[in-house]
Enzyme design. Structure first.
Site, PDB file in Angstrom:
ATOM      1  N   HIS A  16      39.526  32.079  24.578  1.00  0.00           N
ATOM      2  CA  HIS A  16      40.125  31.503  25.785  1.00  0.00           C
ATOM      3  C   HIS A  16      41.515  30.895  25.562  1.00  0.00           C
ATOM      4  O   HIS A  16      41.816  29.804  26.052  1.00  0.00           O
ATOM      5  CB  HIS A  16      39.194  30.445  26.391  1.00  0.00           C
ATOM      6  CG  HIS A  16      37.894  30.982  26.905  1.00  0.00           C
ATOM      7  ND1 HIS A  16      37.744  32.270  27.350  1.00  0.00           N
ATOM      8  CD2 HIS A  16      36.665  30.399  27.059  1.00  0.00           C
ATOM      9  CE1 HIS A  16      36.488  32.456  27.760  1.00  0.00           C
ATOM     10  NE2 HIS A  16      35.820  31.351  27.580  1.00  0.00           N
ATOM     11  N   GLU A  44      33.361  35.927  35.159  1.00  0.00           N
ATOM     12  CA  GLU A  44      34.793  35.870  34.848  1.00  0.00           C
ATOM     13  C   GLU A  44      35.342  37.288  34.851  1.00  0.00           C
ATOM     14  O   GLU A  44      34.996  38.084  33.974  1.00  0.00           O
ATOM     15  CB  GLU A  44      35.005  35.277  33.457  1.00  0.00           C
ATOM     16  CG  GLU A  44      34.340  33.962  33.214  1.00  0.00           C
ATOM     17  CD  GLU A  44      34.015  33.773  31.733  1.00  0.00           C
ATOM     18  OE1 GLU A  44      34.860  34.096  30.880  1.00  0.00           O
ATOM     19  OE2 GLU A  44      32.905  33.340  31.431  1.00  0.00           O
ATOM     20  N   HIS A  89      37.451  30.222  35.219  1.00  0.00           N
ATOM     21  CA  HIS A  89      36.235  29.928  34.488  1.00  0.00           C
ATOM     22  C   HIS A  89      35.308  28.964  35.232  1.00  0.00           C
ATOM     23  O   HIS A  89      34.687  28.092  34.615  1.00  0.00           O
ATOM     24  CB  HIS A  89      36.591  29.377  33.101  1.00  0.00           C
ATOM     25  CG  HIS A  89      35.585  29.692  32.047  1.00  0.00           C
ATOM     26  ND1 HIS A  89      34.336  29.127  32.022  1.00  0.00           N
ATOM     27  CD2 HIS A  89      35.642  30.534  30.993  1.00  0.00           C
ATOM     28  CE1 HIS A  89      33.661  29.592  30.978  1.00  0.00           C
ATOM     29  NE2 HIS A  89      34.437  30.459  30.338  1.00  0.00           N
TER      30      HIS A  89
HETATM   31  C1  BGC Z   1      32.035  32.677  26.938  1.00  0.00           C
HETATM   32  C2  BGC Z   1      30.953  31.845  26.290  1.00  0.00           C
HETATM   33  C3  BGC Z   1      31.500  30.480  26.030  1.00  0.00           C
HETATM   34  C4  BGC Z   1      31.988  29.882  27.326  1.00  0.00           C
HETATM   35  C5  BGC Z   1      32.630  28.531  27.144  1.00  0.00           C
HETATM   36  C6  BGC Z   1      32.446  32.005  28.199  1.00  0.00           C
HETATM   37  O1  BGC Z   1      33.475  32.728  28.788  1.00  0.00           O
HETATM   38  O2  BGC Z   1      31.627  33.980  27.180  1.00  0.00           O
HETATM   39  O3  BGC Z   1      30.532  32.442  25.086  1.00  0.00           O
HETATM   40  O4  BGC Z   1      30.520  29.653  25.458  1.00  0.00           O
HETATM   41  O5  BGC Z   1      32.932  30.730  27.894  1.00  0.00           O
HETATM   42  O6  BGC Z   1      33.687  28.608  26.281  1.00  0.00           O
END
Ligand code: BGC
Length: 353
Positions: A108, A317, A182
């Site tokens: 991310h 997402e 998110h």
């Molecule tokens: C991911 C997860 C992660 C979460 C928080 C999601 O987009 O796929 O694996 O724990 O984000 O970071």
């Protein structure tokens, strides 16, 4: 603008002031966005009795956003949403090192991704519907990524209870971009309840199996006759505990589905049977990460009492595939100078008839 209210939200540890923008539509549906991370901190949706209730996970204390938001509740994620294996990639012969903030991966956007940045926010004057424009300029080398990247996101709340999210980005050097939103949803409006009773449909005949680091193996696997088949709506809990290696690796659903078709199309639909709430997702992206909130572990208080336990929210997402910078067979997430990254995703709320 009267359908966008602005107020002070708080001051971060670095001394930056953060504003809150409240978008309201004709029906009284409201979306609250803060300039910190472009984060959606609340979003109301109607139930079968016409009650608009908050259906997104978040915090009541601003400090919980400013000092971590480890699960990325409601945030705009960038410059690269999802994982990049080994926290590095090679582009045009040059290797770029990123922060390892998820085991050996970059996740991310890295240590301080777009979710932690102060975005410049301005309501758009005379727009048909309340529209908030957010911009963020990411420096060349920020979090290890090449190129100055100018990102613009528009949040528009339409009168048919849809939140439209439009993303745009330009760069001055070849780079990679994968922006997403998110938000975690719980359509029951009761954050102490698990989302496993929600009925989910995802228009995808294939998904991306992962390895032990939750990185796609490169295989495009048919969902047919697997727990990953959501082509026909089914409750999330129907197969989530099945004896399946992929479910073990993700500790539930935490995978990218390869969306059928191209262009702006409806890609998923979720219904909470108790409240009758429906959320439909429309997007032009090739993939969607359906994450069933497996890593929420009771650490944070919800907005209405109790704690966010495992599976108290789910994410859809929309995005390019994870690890695309290292997987040449995946659709490219590269952006070149002179090109414009432009994508749209819509979350529309309604009630089961
Ligand atoms: C991911 C997860 C992660 C979460 C928080 C999601 O987009 O796929 O694996 O724990 O984000 O970071």
């Amino acid at each position: 603008m009267e359908n966008i209210q602005v107020s002070d939200y708080g001051i971060t540890g670095k001394g930056d002031s953060v504003e809150k923008y409240t978008l309201t539509n004709r029906n009284g549906m409201q979306v609250e966005v803060i300039s910190y991370g472009g984060t959606i901190i609340s979003l109301t949706a109607p139930d079968k009795n016409g009650n608009y209730e908050d259906v997104v996970l978040g915090f009541t204390d601003p400090e919980d956003y400013f000092n971590g938001n480890p699960y990325f509740f409601g945030a705009l994620v960038g410059r690269y949403g999802n994982r990049i294996a080994g926290a590095e990639f090679t582009l045009e012969g040059k290797t770029y090192q990123l922060h390892k903030n998820d085991g050996s991966n970059s996740l991310h956007g890295g240590k301080e991704g777009f979710d932690t940045k102060i975005w410049t926010a301005e309501p758009i004057e005379n727009a048909q519907f309340p529209t908030l424009k957010l911009t963020y300029l990411s420096a060349d080398g920020e979090e290890g990524f090449p190129g100055w990247l100018t990102t613009t996101v528009l949040y528009t709340l339409t009168d048919d209870d849809a939140l439209e999210i439009y993303y745009e980005a330009i760069t001055d050097k070849a780079t990679v971009v994968n922006l997403t939103q998110h938000s975690y949803f719980n359509l029951s409006g009761d954050f102490t309840k698990a989302i496993t009773d929600h009925e989910m449909q995802i228009s995808a005949d294939r998904f991306l199996p992962v390895n032990k680091n939750i990185i796609p193996t490169g295989e495009l696997r048919e969902v047919k006759e697997t727990p990953f088949d959501f082509t026909v709506s089914k409750p999330v809990n129907r197969d989530i505990n099945a004896d399946d290696e992929q479910l073990r690796l993700g500790e539930g659903y935490d995978h990218n589905w390869i969306l059928n078709g191209e262009g702006l199309r409806t890609i998923a639909s979720v219904c909470h049977p108790g409240s009758g709430r429906i959320m439909e997702v429309t997007s032009d992206r090739p993939g969607v990460q359906f994450y069933s909130g497996n890593f929420l572990a009771g650490k944070y208080k919800t907005k209405t009492g109790g704690r966010y336990e495992k599976r108290s929210g789910f994410c859809l997402e929309t995005q390019g595939y994870p690890d695309s910078p290292n997987q040449k067979a995946f659709p490219s997430t590269q952006l070149q100078p002179g090109q414009k990254y432009q994508t749209k995703t819509i979350y529309k709320f309604s009630v089961k008839k």
